[in-house]
Design a protein around this motif. Structure first.
Motif, PDB file in Angstrom:
ATOM      1  N   SER A   1       9.058  19.905   6.932  1.00 47.41           N
ATOM      2  CA  SER A   1       9.346  18.981   5.841  1.00 47.41           C
ATOM      3  C   SER A   1      10.759  19.193   5.320  1.00 47.41           C
ATOM      4  N   SER A   2      11.143  18.338   4.383  1.00 46.98           N
ATOM      5  CA  SER A   2      12.447  18.481   3.720  1.00 46.98           C
ATOM      6  C   SER A   2      12.311  19.240   2.412  1.00 46.98           C
ATOM      7  N   GLY A   3      11.163  19.844   2.193  1.00 53.24           N
ATOM      8  CA  GLY A   3      10.921  20.524   0.930  1.00 53.24           C
ATOM      9  C   GLY A   3      10.683  19.574  -0.223  1.00 53.24           C
ATOM     10  N   GLY A   4      10.339  18.338   0.097  1.00 56.58           N
ATOM     11  CA  GLY A   4      10.070  17.338  -0.929  1.00 56.58           C
ATOM     12  C   GLY A   4      11.277  16.505  -1.314  1.00 56.58           C
ATOM     13  N   LYS A   5      12.463  16.867  -0.822  1.00 58.07           N
ATOM     14  CA  LYS A   5      13.682  16.140  -1.220  1.00 58.07           C
ATOM     15  C   LYS A   5      13.674  14.703  -0.705  1.00 58.07           C
ATOM     16  N   LEU A   6      13.212  14.504   0.525  1.00 53.03           N
ATOM     17  CA  LEU A   6      13.184  13.157   1.088  1.00 53.03           C
ATOM     18  C   LEU A   6      12.180  12.285   0.355  1.00 53.03           C
ATOM     19  N   LEU A   7      11.040  12.843   0.061  1.00 54.76           N
ATOM     20  CA  LEU A   7       9.994  12.110  -0.659  1.00 54.76           C
ATOM     21  C   LEU A   7      10.489  11.666  -2.032  1.00 54.76           C
ATOM     22  N   LEU A   8      11.104  12.560  -2.770  1.00 53.71           N
ATOM     23  CA  LEU A   8      11.537  12.240  -4.125  1.00 53.71           C
ATOM     24  C   LEU A   8      12.707  11.255  -4.124  1.00 53.71           C
TER      25      LEU A   8
ATOM     26  N   GLU B   1       0.816  -1.208   0.000  1.00 54.84           N
ATOM     27  CA  GLU B   1       0.000   0.000   0.000  1.00 54.84           C
ATOM     28  C   GLU B   1       0.853   1.263   0.000  1.00 54.84           C
ATOM     29  N   LEU B   2       1.990   1.217   0.675  1.00 58.20           N
ATOM     30  CA  LEU B   2       2.900   2.361   0.697  1.00 58.20           C
ATOM     31  C   LEU B   2       3.697   2.439  -0.588  1.00 58.20           C
ATOM     32  N   ARG B   3       4.228   1.310  -1.005  1.00 56.28           N
ATOM     33  CA  ARG B   3       5.050   1.271  -2.217  1.00 56.28           C
ATOM     34  C   ARG B   3       4.274   1.743  -3.442  1.00 56.28           C
ATOM     35  N   ASP B   4       3.034   1.302  -3.584  1.00 55.37           N
ATOM     36  CA  ASP B   4       2.264   1.638  -4.777  1.00 55.37           C
ATOM     37  C   ASP B   4       1.973   3.129  -4.874  1.00 55.37           C
ATOM     38  N   GLN B   5       1.904   3.819  -3.732  1.00 53.31           N
ATOM     39  CA  GLN B   5       1.626   5.252  -3.759  1.00 53.31           C
ATOM     40  C   GLN B   5       2.874   6.083  -4.036  1.00 53.31           C
ATOM     41  N   LEU B   6       4.042   5.556  -3.693  1.00 56.66           N
ATOM     42  CA  LEU B   6       5.267   6.343  -3.790  1.00 56.66           C
ATOM     43  C   LEU B   6       6.244   5.824  -4.832  1.00 56.66           C
ATOM     44  N   LEU B   7       5.844   4.840  -5.617  1.00 56.17           N
ATOM     45  CA  LEU B   7       6.795   4.127  -6.475  1.00 56.17           C
ATOM     46  C   LEU B   7       7.308   4.968  -7.637  1.00 56.17           C
ATOM     47  N   PHE B   8       6.464   5.753  -8.267  1.00 54.07           N
ATOM     48  CA  PHE B   8       6.866   6.429  -9.498  1.00 54.07           C
ATOM     49  C   PHE B   8       7.160   7.904  -9.229  1.00 54.07           C
ATOM     50  N   PRO B   9       8.431   8.325  -9.323  1.00 57.44           N
ATOM     51  CA  PRO B   9       8.800   9.702  -9.009  1.00 57.44           C
ATOM     52  C   PRO B   9       8.050  10.739  -9.827  1.00 57.44           C
ATOM     53  N   VAL B  10       7.691  10.395 -11.085  1.00 58.36           N
ATOM     54  CA  VAL B  10       7.013  11.367 -11.935  1.00 58.36           C
ATOM     55  C   VAL B  10       5.634  11.720 -11.397  1.00 58.36           C
ATOM     56  N   HIS B  11       5.027  10.810 -10.601  1.00 56.80           N
ATOM     57  CA  HIS B  11       3.691  11.047 -10.057  1.00 56.80           C
ATOM     58  C   HIS B  11       3.720  11.530  -8.609  1.00 56.80           C
ATOM     59  N   VAL B  12       4.901  11.528  -7.995  1.00 53.74           N
ATOM     60  CA  VAL B  12       5.010  11.896  -6.578  1.00 53.74           C
ATOM     61  C   VAL B  12       5.335  13.379  -6.477  1.00 53.74           C
ATOM     62  N   ARG B  13       4.483  14.113  -5.787  1.00 52.55           N
ATOM     63  CA  ARG B  13       4.696  15.534  -5.593  1.00 52.55           C
ATOM     64  C   ARG B  13       4.499  15.877  -4.130  1.00 52.55           C
ATOM     65  N   PRO B  14       5.413  16.672  -3.551  1.00 54.77           N
ATOM     66  CA  PRO B  14       5.201  17.105  -2.168  1.00 54.77           C
ATOM     67  C   PRO B  14       3.990  18.005  -2.072  1.00 54.77           C
ATOM     68  N   ALA B  15       3.305  17.952  -0.941  1.00 57.03           N
ATOM     69  CA  ALA B  15       2.109  18.770  -0.753  1.00 57.03           C
ATOM     70  C   ALA B  15       2.467  20.249  -0.772  1.00 57.03           C
ATOM     71  N   SER B  16       3.603  20.594  -0.179  1.00 55.80           N
ATOM     72  CA  SER B  16       4.045  21.988  -0.138  1.00 55.80           C
ATOM     73  C   SER B  16       5.532  22.018   0.194  1.00 55.80           C
ATOM     74  N   THR B  17       6.232  22.963  -0.410  1.00 54.40           N
ATOM     75  CA  THR B  17       7.650  23.141  -0.087  1.00 54.40           C
ATOM     76  C   THR B  17       7.836  24.179   1.012  1.00 54.40           C
ATOM     77  N   ASN B  18       6.727  24.695   1.534  1.00 55.92           N
ATOM     78  CA  ASN B  18       6.791  25.737   2.558  1.00 55.92           C
ATOM     79  C   ASN B  18       6.587  25.203   3.966  1.00 55.92           C
ATOM     80  N   ASN B  19       6.381  23.909   4.099  1.00 54.10           N
ATOM     81  CA  ASN B  19       6.189  23.320   5.419  1.00 54.10           C
ATOM     82  C   ASN B  19       7.531  23.313   6.150  1.00 54.10           C
ATOM     83  N   PRO B  20       7.651  24.043   7.261  1.00 54.83           N
ATOM     84  CA  PRO B  20       8.949  24.115   7.956  1.00 54.83           C
ATOM     85  C   PRO B  20       9.398  22.788   8.546  1.00 54.83           C
TER      86      PRO B  20
END
Length: 207
Positions: A84-91, A63-82
């Motif tokens: 967060s990593s600005g999306g770097k960890l997610l990507l 369930e986790l892998r299928d949501q985060l598997l493809f980098p082209v479809h993965v987008r951070p919710a916001s880069t302004n969340n203090p």
């Protein structure tokens, strides 16, 4: 003895004979390669077996892998969340999943994810041995904040229980939690523990 059954076991063919003798032959000797999706190791960067084991465990949660598997479809919710990593960890995590599940090497080097996680959680920035469960909590928390749609978190006060029923307190606490946290990580991985404190003098109980 005659061949009685052909059994596939991972990437080995087990030949079971009527006299109970068994011999293993690699599938490659029979003319084809076995599927290797997900059968990819992680190189040790120096005392990072704790890191690799946690990543492999998360990688094998469908369930986790299928949501985060493809980098082209993965987008951070916001880069302004203090928080967060600005999306770097997610990507970087998504890219590593892609290499594990759709790459060809038998092992990959998770250097980028290790580096980004070390920036986000400095405790894990070096190459010392750490607790795998603590690493997993930090990684999940970082992924959650990268995906958290609630950027401006409201101030809330956690409700306290009393000697009554636990269910209303649990429900209220969960609603408070969801006012500050909204992401796929919350849906899949977050839960509740029940904690109880009793004063030794007045015996008042707090849940």
């Amino acid at each position: 003895a005659e061949l009685s059954e052909l059994v596939k076991d991972g990437d080995i063919i087990v030949l079971e004979h009527s006299d109970s003798a068994a011999h293993g032959l690699p599938l490659t000797t029979l003319g084809f390669e076995p599927p290797r999706r997900g059968l990819t190791g992680l190189a040790n960067l120096g005392n990072t077996c704790y890191f690799n084991s946690a990543v492999q465990c998360l990688s094998n949660i469908p369930e986790l892998r299928d949501q985060l598997l493809f980098p082209v479809h993965v987008r951070p919710a916001s880069t302004n969340n203090p928080l967060s990593s600005g999306g770097k960890l997610l990507l970087s995590f998504s890219e590593l999943l892609m290499r594990i599940w759709h790459g060809s090497p038998r092992s990959v080097i998770p250097r980028e994810l290790k580096f980004v996680l070390g920036e986000h959680a400095p405790t894990f920035s070096g190459f010392d041995q750490h607790d795998s469960q603590e690493l997993m909590v930090s990684l999940l928390d970082g992924l959650h904040e990268d995906l958290n749609t609630i950027v401006n978190k409201p101030y809330v006060q956690n409700p306290e229980g009393n000697d009554g029923e636990d269910e209303p307190t649990a429900r209220a606490a969960w609603l408070v939690h969801r006012q500050r946290n909204e992401s796929p990580i919350v849906d899949l991985m977050h839960g509740q523990f029940r904690s109880q404190l009793t004063c030794p003098r007045c015996y008042k109980r707090s849940v």
